[in-house]
Scaffold this motif. Structure first.
Motif, short mmCIF file in Angstrom:
data_model
loop_
_atom_site.label_atom_id
_atom_site.label_comp_id
_atom_site.label_asym_id
_atom_site.label_seq_id
_atom_site.Cartn_x
_atom_site.Cartn_y
_atom_site.Cartn_z
N LEU A 326 12.16 -4.07 10.28
CA LEU A 326 11.55 -2.75 10.11
C LEU A 326 10.93 -2.32 11.43
O LEU A 326 10.30 -3.11 12.13
CB LEU A 326 10.47 -2.80 9.02
N PRO A 327 11.08 -1.05 11.80
CA PRO A 327 10.55 -0.58 13.09
C PRO A 327 9.06 -0.29 13.02
O PRO A 327 8.48 -0.17 11.93
CB PRO A 327 11.34 0.72 13.32
N GLY A 328 8.43 -0.14 14.20
CA GLY A 328 7.06 0.32 14.26
C GLY A 328 6.04 -0.77 14.49
O GLY A 328 6.35 -1.92 14.78
N THR A 329 4.76 -0.37 14.34
CA THR A 329 3.64 -1.28 14.53
C THR A 329 3.49 -2.19 13.30
O THR A 329 4.26 -2.08 12.34
CB THR A 329 2.35 -0.49 14.74
N GLU A 330 2.45 -3.01 13.34
CA GLU A 330 2.21 -3.92 12.22
C GLU A 330 2.02 -3.15 10.92
O GLU A 330 2.61 -3.49 9.89
CB GLU A 330 0.99 -4.80 12.51
N GLU A 331 1.16 -2.11 10.95
CA GLU A 331 0.91 -1.34 9.73
C GLU A 331 2.15 -0.57 9.29
O GLU A 331 2.40 -0.43 8.10
CB GLU A 331 -0.27 -0.38 9.96
N GLU A 332 2.94 -0.07 10.24
CA GLU A 332 4.17 0.66 9.88
C GLU A 332 5.19 -0.28 9.26
O GLU A 332 5.93 0.11 8.35
CB GLU A 332 4.74 1.34 11.13
N LYS A 333 5.25 -1.52 9.76
CA LYS A 333 6.18 -2.49 9.17
C LYS A 333 5.76 -2.86 7.75
O LYS A 333 6.59 -3.16 6.90
CB LYS A 333 6.24 -3.75 10.04
N MET A 334 4.44 -2.86 7.49
CA MET A 334 3.93 -3.24 6.19
C MET A 334 3.96 -2.10 5.18
O MET A 334 3.82 -2.33 3.97
CB MET A 334 2.49 -3.75 6.32
N THR A 335 4.16 -0.87 5.64
CA THR A 335 4.11 0.29 4.75
C THR A 335 5.10 0.19 3.59
O THR A 335 4.74 0.48 2.44
CB THR A 335 4.35 1.59 5.55
N PRO A 336 6.38 -0.17 3.81
CA PRO A 336 7.30 -0.27 2.67
C PRO A 336 6.87 -1.29 1.62
O PRO A 336 7.23 -1.16 0.45
CB PRO A 336 8.63 -0.69 3.32
N TRP A 337 6.11 -2.31 2.04
CA TRP A 337 5.64 -3.33 1.10
C TRP A 337 4.40 -2.88 0.33
O TRP A 337 3.99 -3.54 -0.61
CB TRP A 337 5.32 -4.63 1.85
N MET A 338 3.80 -1.78 0.78
CA MET A 338 2.54 -1.34 0.18
C MET A 338 2.73 -0.09 -0.68
O MET A 338 1.87 0.79 -0.72
CB MET A 338 1.52 -1.06 1.30
N GLY A 339 3.85 -0.02 -1.38
CA GLY A 339 4.07 1.10 -2.29
C GLY A 339 3.02 1.16 -3.39
O GLY A 339 2.58 2.25 -3.80
N ALA A 340 2.57 0.00 -3.86
CA ALA A 340 1.53 -0.03 -4.91
C ALA A 340 0.24 0.57 -4.40
O ALA A 340 -0.48 1.25 -5.15
CB ALA A 340 1.31 -1.47 -5.37
N LEU A 341 -0.09 0.36 -3.12
CA LEU A 341 -1.29 0.94 -2.54
C LEU A 341 -1.20 2.47 -2.54
O LEU A 341 -2.15 3.15 -2.95
CB LEU A 341 -1.49 0.40 -1.12
N GLU A 342 -0.07 3.00 -2.11
CA GLU A 342 0.10 4.45 -2.07
C GLU A 342 0.02 5.05 -3.47
O GLU A 342 -0.63 6.08 -3.68
CB GLU A 342 1.45 4.79 -1.41
N ASP A 343 0.68 4.42 -4.42
CA ASP A 343 0.68 4.95 -5.79
C ASP A 343 -0.73 5.00 -6.36
O ASP A 343 -1.13 5.98 -7.00
CB ASP A 343 1.57 4.09 -6.69
N ASN A 344 -1.50 3.94 -6.15
CA ASN A 344 -2.85 3.89 -6.70
C ASN A 344 -3.82 4.79 -5.95
O ASN A 344 -4.75 5.33 -6.56
CB ASN A 344 -3.36 2.44 -6.69
N LEU A 345 -3.60 4.99 -4.65
CA LEU A 345 -4.43 5.94 -3.91
C LEU A 345 -4.22 7.36 -4.42
O LEU A 345 -5.16 8.16 -4.48
CB LEU A 345 -4.13 5.86 -2.41
N ASP A 346 -2.98 7.70 -4.79
CA ASP A 346 -2.71 9.02 -5.38
C ASP A 346 -3.48 9.21 -6.68
O ASP A 346 -4.04 10.28 -6.94
CB ASP A 346 -1.21 9.19 -5.63
N VAL A 347 -3.52 8.15 -7.50
CA VAL A 347 -4.26 8.23 -8.76
C VAL A 347 -5.75 8.38 -8.50
O VAL A 347 -6.43 9.22 -9.11
CB VAL A 347 -3.99 6.97 -9.62
N LEU A 348 -6.30 7.59 -7.58
CA LEU A 348 -7.73 7.64 -7.30
C LEU A 348 -8.13 8.96 -6.64
O LEU A 348 -9.22 9.48 -6.89
CB LEU A 348 -8.12 6.48 -6.38
N ASN A 349 -7.26 9.51 -5.83
CA ASN A 349 -7.56 10.78 -5.16
C ASN A 349 -7.50 11.95 -6.12
O ASN A 349 -8.15 12.97 -5.91
CB ASN A 349 -6.58 11.00 -4.00
#
Length: 428
Positions: A326-349
């Protein structure tokens, strides 16, 4: 006389022949067989040597297993053929002996199993040992299912290595929750003391159930006067129960989230309690583990200022085939693995309906600035101080990885492990 005692001991104890994958899975397996003896064929040493190069966990374990073997052999005071004591110090539970293959063993395999293959060679060694000492039980230990099947097909006893195996039956696992019997107050309320403090009710109790209760264990009882509490103090003879906060009520909502059932209420009480530094949440998919952990983390980081930031990590084990680098920095490489984080942030927001579109966008930017997504590969040597560490998909972690993560916690850090043992994607 010494020979007779040795024979008597051999007839009482078992001889475990270890496959290479057992040592590469757990190098300390050499010391896990208590009073029984361990036999390591020469082919196992060859395979350890072939797999020792690299930075993977398998390669590290192969090197560590070789170090343990070298440490045992170098301190031997008896010939290798007589067996080397495995006990290293007084705290060691291993009282058996280690045997290494010191002589060529003739092939006794059926014609359908070629002796050139490593697995078949180890099976042949096990058959030879069983024929040589029929009064003793010889067992092949392997993590390879097909190898265990082949061993049983030729009449050998074969077992899996269970010492660090995860329990598959969730009913056997410690749940952290206990239902009190109907006669609890009759049997425990004779010398009861009760008082109130900071809006909580406390009960000091004595009785037959006290000895089995554990610190921080949640207890509940339904009926005309329902009770939900947790064990605050335990001195052996008495316990102090403290009623839990009712997070199912909207006035106690955590970042707009309320508990929908008793288990979620207990989980939020553990997550919001600053005195509990380590929390594990086990549950099926969709039970709100990640959502509750994130809500508690945001409330204590942004509102109560108890923690400086939120760190979230998970092991990068794909469900199917790997899609490559996966391209990018450490956080960019981890982004595809953190789909659960994005989904739950949408709910909390979305819980703050009065903020409007601009307000929610500002809140989302603030939240993102306080959440750091870190890769498991770069945790070695770090120390987190005043952080809220969330380990998602923890069921895929090996014991060594879990120990590495937990020992990263410094003063003021809370560690939360989330997982579902029904969704383990690692090979073992």
């Amino acid at each position: 006389m010494a020979t007779r005692k040795s024979r008597d001991r051999s007839s009482r104890t078992k001889l475990f022949v270890l496959d290479t994958n057992v040592l590469m899975h757990d190098p300390t397996s050499l010391f896990r067989f208590e009073e029984h003896d361990v036999y390591v064929p020469m082919m196992v040493l060859e395979e350890l040597d072939n797999n020792k190069k690299g930075v993977s966990e398998v390669a590290r374990n192969a090197r560590q297993a070789s170090r343990y073997l070298e440490e045992i052999v170098s301190k031997a005071t008896v010939p290798l053929s007589e067996g080397i004591p495995l006990k290293r110090h007084d705290a060691d539970t291993a009282t058996g002996r280690l045997f290494l293959q010191t002589e060529p063993i003739p092939a006794t395999l059926p014609a359908s199993l070629p002796n050139t293959k490593a697995d078949n060679h180890i099976i042949g060694v096990t058959m030879y040992l069983q024929d040589r000492d029929r009064a003793r039980e010889v067992i092949l230990v392997s993590k390879d299912i097909n190898m265990r099947i082949k061993a049983r097909a030729v009449g050998l006893a074969a077992e899996d290595y269970f010492n660090d195996k995860v329990l598959e039956d969730t009913d056997v696992l410690y749940s952290g929750v206990r239902e009190l019997p109907p006669d609890f107050w009759e049997t425990h309320g004779r010398n009861m003391e009760s008082w109130k403090k900071d809006g909580r009710t406390y009960y000091r109790l004595q009785g037959p159930l006290v000895s089995s209760l554990l610190l921080n264990e949640f207890v509940w009882q339904d009926g005309e006067q329902p009770l939900q509490a947790w064990v605050r103090e335990h001195d052996g003879r008495s316990v102090v129960l403290e009623t839990v906060r009712d997070y199912s009520h909207s006035k106690n909502a955590v970042w707009g989230i309320t508990a929908r059932n008793r288990e979620q209420n207990f989980a939020l009480n553990a997550l919001m309690n600053p005195d509990i530094d380590f929390v594990t949440l086990l549950g099926q998919a969709g039970t709100g583990k990640t959502l509750l952990a994130l809500a508690a983390a945001l409330a204590q980081t942004l509102e109560e200022k108890r923690y400086s930031e939120i760190i979230m990590t998970r092991v990068t084990v794909p469900v199917g085939e790997d899609i490559g680098f996966l391209p990018g920095t450490e956080e960019e490489k981890m982004t595809p693995w953190m789909g659960a984080l994005e989904d739950n942030l949408d709910v909390l927001n979305a819980t703050d309906e009065e903020a409007g579109e601009w307000g929610r966008a500002a809140t989302r930017d603030l939240i993102r600035s306080r959440i750091k997504v870190k890769s498991l590969n770069f945790m070695r040597g770090r120390t987190f101080i005043n952080k809220f560490l969330i380990i998602d998909e923890a069921q895929n972690l090996t014991p060594k990885q879990m120990k590495t993560l937990i020992t990263r916690a410094g003063p003021g850090t809370k560690v939360v492990c989330l997982g579902n043992i029904a969704q383990i994607d690692t090979p073992y």
